[in-house]
Design an enzyme around this catalytic site. Structure first.
Site, PDB file in Angstrom:
ATOM      1  N   SER A 103       0.836  -1.380   0.216  1.00  0.00           N
ATOM      2  CA  SER A 103       0.270   0.303  -0.197  1.00  0.00           C
ATOM      3  C   SER A 103       0.703   1.105   0.273  1.00  0.00           C
ATOM      4  CB  SER A 103      -0.808   0.072   1.161  1.00  0.00           C
ATOM      5  OG  SER A 103      -2.150   0.861   1.085  1.00  0.00           O
ATOM      6  N   GLU A 114      -1.968  -3.600  -8.095  1.00  0.00           N
ATOM      7  CA  GLU A 114      -2.829  -3.151  -7.357  1.00  0.00           C
ATOM      8  C   GLU A 114      -3.705  -2.069  -6.505  1.00  0.00           C
ATOM      9  OE1 GLU A 114      -3.627  -3.418  -3.617  1.00  0.00           O
ATOM     10  OE2 GLU A 114      -1.344  -2.259  -3.541  1.00  0.00           O
ATOM     11  N   HIS A 156      -5.329  -5.522  -1.578  1.00  0.00           N
ATOM     12  CA  HIS A 156      -6.040  -5.582  -0.092  1.00  0.00           C
ATOM     13  C   HIS A 156      -7.220  -6.713  -0.385  1.00  0.00           C
ATOM     14  CE1 HIS A 156      -3.627  -1.655  -0.991  1.00  0.00           C
ATOM     15  NE2 HIS A 156      -4.186  -1.097   0.047  1.00  0.00           N
TER      16      HIS A 156
END
Length: 307
Positions: A104, A202, A270
């Site tokens: 992230s 992602e 995630h």
């Protein structure tokens, strides 16, 4: 890879961390025979950050400088890594390479460390949520950190991006991470050379037009010039209520224009179930067979980190 008894330092370069989450992370790692400790300021809080920039930076640098520490694991993402990446002690990273894991917002550190030192890193769950992860996700983290096995992923039809695919086969270094963070970094001092590389992307909580915008930004910034292929991970909660295309349609349109193999449906990101994978490692993407095979991140002392 790590050996039982080696020391893992838990740092928080971005968002603040609940103490119970840090304690659970330590318990999970010690159950694997590792020693684990939270960095000095890991449980600090300053606004939405895990302490001031100076505190978070000092924790990261102390971890890289400590010869006893063999892996640096990030407790969570959130926001804040970009505020400190320009002052990372790169000589310490080069002189004593260690395993480094997160995802992230930690994408900013993955990219900076690769650009500056060519350190291969690990894209995997943040440690604060390791204790809550399912057995498959935990097993994937354990394999990546403590074995020398390649990571073999097969596109999963249960993943929303499964139909995002362009036929073909590509070989190259696997690089990338969170798409939003990659686009945010475009125009900064760190621009990875993705020529001949396999890009992994992602995202979470981004409306389809924002995913489109991020890909256009990377394309216009020259980041995608010469890429060999694209590995598409999980795009969780990337929806809106308007009469717009789905995020999968956006991905298919944008990535289909690159003229390279594209493989979606990979459990990277995630989602509830995640696969831990190395960045900066050789990989083979085969969209025809629906597989991505990535080599392991080597024993840190064996990595050839360079400037």
């Amino acid at each position: 890879m790590l050996q039982p008894g080696e020391l893992v330092r838990l740092v928080a370069p971005s968002g603040w961390v609940r103490p119970d989450r840090a304690a659970a992370a330590i318990q999970a790692l010690t159950s694997w025979g590792l020693r684990a400790q939270a960095a000095k300021s890991a449980l600090s809080r300053h606004f939405y950050l895990a302490g001031t920039d100076e505190e978070r930076l000092d924790d990261v640098n102390d971890a890289f400088r400590d010869p006893e520490v063999r892996a640096v694991l990030c407790l969570r993402g959130g926001y804040g890594a970009q505020r400190i990446i320009d002052d990372i002690d790169l000589d310490a990273v080069r002189n004593d390479p260690k395993l480094f894991m997160g995802y992230s917002d930690i994408t900013a550190l993955h990219i900076a460390l690769w650009c500056e030192t060519r350190l291969s890193t690990v894209h995997g769950p943040v440690a604060a949520y390791l204790s809550d992860a399912d057995s498959s996700t935990k097993g994937s983290v354990h394999r990546a950190l403590m074995t020398g096995d390649p990571v073999v992923m097969t596109a999963d039809e249960k993943e929303s991006t499964f139909d995002v695919r362009v036929a073909g086969r590509a070989e190259g270094i696997l690089l990338g991470g969170n798409l939003t963070m990659l686009a945010t970094m475009a125009g900064g001092r760190h621009k990875p050379d993705l020529g001949g590389a396999i890009l992994v992307i992602e995202a979470t909580n981004e409306e389809p037009y924002r995913v489109d915008r991020s890909l256009v930004q990377l394309k216009r910034a020259g980041w995608l010039d010469g890429i060999a292929g694209v590995a598409v991970g999980q795009f969780t909660n990337c929806v809106d209520d308007g009469p717009t295309p789905t995020v999968e349609q956006v991905l298919s349109e944008q990535l289909g224009s690159f003229g390279v193999p594209v493989l979606g449906g990979l459990p990277i990101g995630h989602g509830d179930q995640q696969t831990t994978v190395g960045l900066g490692v050789p990989a083979v993407l085969d969209a025809d067979s629906g597989t991505l095979v990535a080599q392991p991140v080597g024993r840190p002392a064996d990595q050839q980190a360079s400037g």
